[in-house]
Design a protein around this motif. Structure first.
Motif, PDB file in Angstrom:
ATOM      1  N   UNK A 120       4.877   8.180 -10.152  1.00  0.00           N
ATOM      2  CA  UNK A 120       3.712   7.256 -10.159  1.00  0.00           C
ATOM      3  C   UNK A 120       3.819   6.200 -11.462  1.00  0.00           C
ATOM      4  N   UNK A 121       4.333   6.925 -12.625  1.00  0.00           N
ATOM      5  CA  UNK A 121       4.420   5.856 -13.675  1.00  0.00           C
ATOM      6  C   UNK A 121       5.148   4.656 -13.464  1.00  0.00           C
ATOM      7  N   UNK A 122       6.268   4.903 -12.794  1.00  0.00           N
ATOM      8  CA  UNK A 122       7.092   3.694 -12.389  1.00  0.00           C
ATOM      9  C   UNK A 122       6.479   2.834 -11.435  1.00  0.00           C
ATOM     10  N   UNK A 123       5.839   3.331 -10.496  1.00  0.00           N
ATOM     11  CA  UNK A 123       5.150   2.758  -9.354  1.00  0.00           C
ATOM     12  C   UNK A 123       4.069   1.739 -10.121  1.00  0.00           C
ATOM     13  N   UNK A 124       3.234   2.516 -10.904  1.00  0.00           N
ATOM     14  CA  UNK A 124       2.389   1.609 -11.688  1.00  0.00           C
ATOM     15  C   UNK A 124       2.890   0.506 -12.349  1.00  0.00           C
ATOM     16  N   UNK A 125       3.868   0.792 -13.128  1.00  0.00           N
ATOM     17  CA  UNK A 125       4.219  -0.282 -14.029  1.00  0.00           C
ATOM     18  C   UNK A 125       5.044  -1.336 -13.391  1.00  0.00           C
ATOM     19  N   UNK A 152       5.824   6.100   0.002  1.00  0.00           N
ATOM     20  CA  UNK A 152       6.475   6.777   0.890  1.00  0.00           C
ATOM     21  C   UNK A 152       7.451   7.673   0.349  1.00  0.00           C
ATOM     22  N   UNK A 153       8.309   6.886  -0.855  1.00  0.00           N
ATOM     23  CA  UNK A 153       9.197   7.663  -1.641  1.00  0.00           C
ATOM     24  C   UNK A 153       8.297   9.053  -2.365  1.00  0.00           C
ATOM     25  N   UNK A 154       7.115   8.734  -3.144  1.00  0.00           N
ATOM     26  CA  UNK A 154       6.688   9.761  -3.810  1.00  0.00           C
ATOM     27  C   UNK A 154       5.987  10.698  -2.833  1.00  0.00           C
ATOM     28  N   UNK A 155       5.297  10.272  -1.817  1.00  0.00           N
ATOM     29  CA  UNK A 155       4.719  11.267  -0.996  1.00  0.00           C
ATOM     30  C   UNK A 155       5.500  12.091  -0.229  1.00  0.00           C
ATOM     31  N   UNK A 156       6.839  11.611  -0.126  1.00  0.00           N
ATOM     32  CA  UNK A 156       7.757  12.249   0.947  1.00  0.00           C
ATOM     33  C   UNK A 156       7.375  11.996   2.343  1.00  0.00           C
ATOM     34  N   UNK A 157       6.681  10.762   2.487  1.00  0.00           N
ATOM     35  CA  UNK A 157       6.689  10.198   3.876  1.00  0.00           C
ATOM     36  C   UNK A 157       8.122   9.862   4.399  1.00  0.00           C
ATOM     37  N   UNK A 158       8.601  10.727   5.505  1.00  0.00           N
ATOM     38  CA  UNK A 158       9.867  10.139   6.216  1.00  0.00           C
ATOM     39  C   UNK A 158       9.412   9.662   7.457  1.00  0.00           C
TER      40      UNK A 158
END
Length: 124
Positions: free
Chosen positions: A51-56, A14-20
């Motif tokens: 995405x890098x943080x999300x995956x890690x 939601x953060x990355x995709x901008x879903x509010x």
């Protein structure tokens, strides 16, 4: 168990995709309960902004999940359920990796398209 990892992953997306969507955010936070405030990979995952943080952080949360399952007694009645959760989260991990690689490929391909455009329409 795996519900925490998946809820945190949804919050990060939601953060990355901008879903509010406050209702969805509240739903996932309710699913996390106190895990949303407990320092560790799940909390870090839910706060990921790229995405890098999300995956890690997702991979780190899976290590923690695997450790919890491995410390469960083999004759625990829920062991089959826990193993199913590991399969589910591994599937999500692989799909996340595929999607990230796809976005990276798109990023690289855009440069190729840009260069090709200049081949067809050279600068004056």
């Amino acid at each position: 168990m795996a519900c925490h990892e998946l809820a945190a992953l949804r919050l990060a997306l939601m953060n990355i995709l901008g879903v509010d969507d406050p209702a969805e955010r509240q739903h996932e936070l309710a699913e996390l309960g106190s895990a949303a405030e407990t320092p560790g990979p799940v909390r870090s995952l839910m706060q990921a902004r790229d995405l890098a943080s999300l995956q890690r952080f997702f991979e780190a949360s899976l290590v923690e999940l695997q450790e919890r399952v491995s410390s469960t007694k083999p004759d625990d009645p829920k062991m089959s359920y826990y193993r199913s959760l590991l399969v589910l989260t591994k599937s999500v991990e692989l799909e996340l990796r595929r999607q990230t690689e796809s976005m990276q490929r798109l990023w690289r391909d855009l440069e190729e398209v840009h260069d090709f455009t200049h081949e067809i329409y050279p600068r004056d």
